[in-house]
Design a protein around this motif. Sequence first.
Motif, PDB file in Angstrom:
ATOM      1  N   GLN A 177       0.872  -1.200   0.037  1.00  0.00           N
ATOM      2  CA  GLN A 177      -0.013   0.032   0.076  1.00  0.00           C
ATOM      3  C   GLN A 177       0.700   1.256   0.029  1.00  0.00           C
ATOM      4  N   GLN A 178       1.889   1.000   0.855  1.00  0.00           N
ATOM      5  CA  GLN A 178       2.646   2.401   0.776  1.00  0.00           C
ATOM      6  C   GLN A 178       3.706   2.565  -0.411  1.00  0.00           C
ATOM      7  N   LEU A 179       4.191   1.482  -1.020  1.00  0.00           N
ATOM      8  CA  LEU A 179       4.779   1.345  -2.305  1.00  0.00           C
ATOM      9  C   LEU A 179       3.866   1.965  -3.378  1.00  0.00           C
ATOM     10  N   GLN A 180       2.724   1.845  -3.275  1.00  0.00           N
ATOM     11  CA  GLN A 180       1.860   2.387  -4.395  1.00  0.00           C
ATOM     12  C   GLN A 180       2.077   3.904  -4.494  1.00  0.00           C
ATOM     13  N   ARG A 181       2.195   4.724  -3.592  1.00  0.00           N
ATOM     14  CA  ARG A 181       2.354   6.199  -3.661  1.00  0.00           C
ATOM     15  C   ARG A 181       3.535   6.319  -4.779  1.00  0.00           C
ATOM     16  N   VAL A 182       4.767   5.462  -4.399  1.00  0.00           N
ATOM     17  CA  VAL A 182       6.039   5.994  -5.382  1.00  0.00           C
ATOM     18  C   VAL A 182       6.290   4.754  -6.126  1.00  0.00           C
ATOM     19  N   ALA A 183       5.356   3.966  -6.616  1.00  0.00           N
ATOM     20  CA  ALA A 183       5.643   2.769  -7.412  1.00  0.00           C
ATOM     21  C   ALA A 183       6.269   3.021  -8.771  1.00  0.00           C
TER      22      ALA A 183
END
Length: 288
Positions: A177-183
Motif C-alpha cells: 500500500q505504501q509503495l503504491q505512492r511511489v511505485a
Amino acid sequence: QPPPKNRLSEGSVTNLNTSENTNQPPQRRWSRITARDRAWLAGLAVFALAAFIGWKPLRHELVMSLALRSDAPSDSVLSELADEAPNRARTLERMWRSGNLTVRLFVMDYLKARLHIEPALVSQMETIVKEAAHDPDLNVREPAINILAEAKHADSTILLRQQLSDTDPAVRVLGLQQLQRVASSNDVPAAIHLLDDPDARVAVQAALLLRKATGLDFGIKTTHALPRFSRSEGEPFATPNLEAIRLGVQQWHEWWIQHREEFPETVMQPRIAVSELRAKDFALENLD
C-alpha cells in the motif's frame, strides 16, 4: 491552731514549669536540644530547600519512572512528560528504549503528529524511526513507515520493499500500500512474485501496485479481498472473490512471460537489526 500551709496543686506546678520554660531565652532553649536533633533539623531544612528548588525535575523523573513501569500509561501523561522535558529527543529515546509497547506506540504517534510542525525533532529521531519500521508490533511499525514515506526519506523506499518479505501478511499488505505512492518499474518483479501469495489480500494489493507501475489493468479490484486483519467479536471476515483474483493473476503472469526481460530484479538491501523485546507470559484461550 497553726496557720494553714501554702500548698500548690499539681496543675499549678505544671503551669509554673511551663511558664518558666517559655520565659527562657531562645539561646538557652536551643542549647537544650541534643546534637542529634540539631542534625536532623538541619538535614530536614536542606532537604526542604532542595525539594523546593528541584521539585519540577524530581516530579518529572518520578512520573517518568512510574509511567515506564506501568502496563498501559495514558497518552496524556506521556505527552505531558515529553512536552515538559528539557531535552525532548533524549526523553523520547528513553521512552522508546523502555521496551514498553504502549510507550513505543506513543513515541511513533507523537513524532508522526509533529512531522510537518517540527521536522528537526523528527530528524533527530531518525535512527529510532528506522528501528520502528521493523518493529514486531504492526501498530508501531505503521506510523514509522508513514513518517519515512511522508518525509520522503532516502531510505524509505528500501525499507518499504523490505516489508514485502515479512512473514506477517498484514505487513506485506502495508508495504504494498505504501509503495503504491511511489511505485516504479523497479517494484514490478517483487509484485509479480506476490501475486501467488497464499493470502488473497496480499495478491490483490500486489495487482494494484502493478496497475500503478505499468498502467495495465487485468480486472483485480480492492473489493475482491478487503485488507482487513481485525474484526469485532462475532463479525465474520469478508469472503474474497477467489475466482476473479485467479483470472486476473493468470493474465498478469501471461503478460510477465512476454515482458520479464524489461524489468531486472532489484537487489534487496540488508535488514536493520532490531533488538528483541521481552514478552510477559500469556495464554491463548482459543485459535482465534
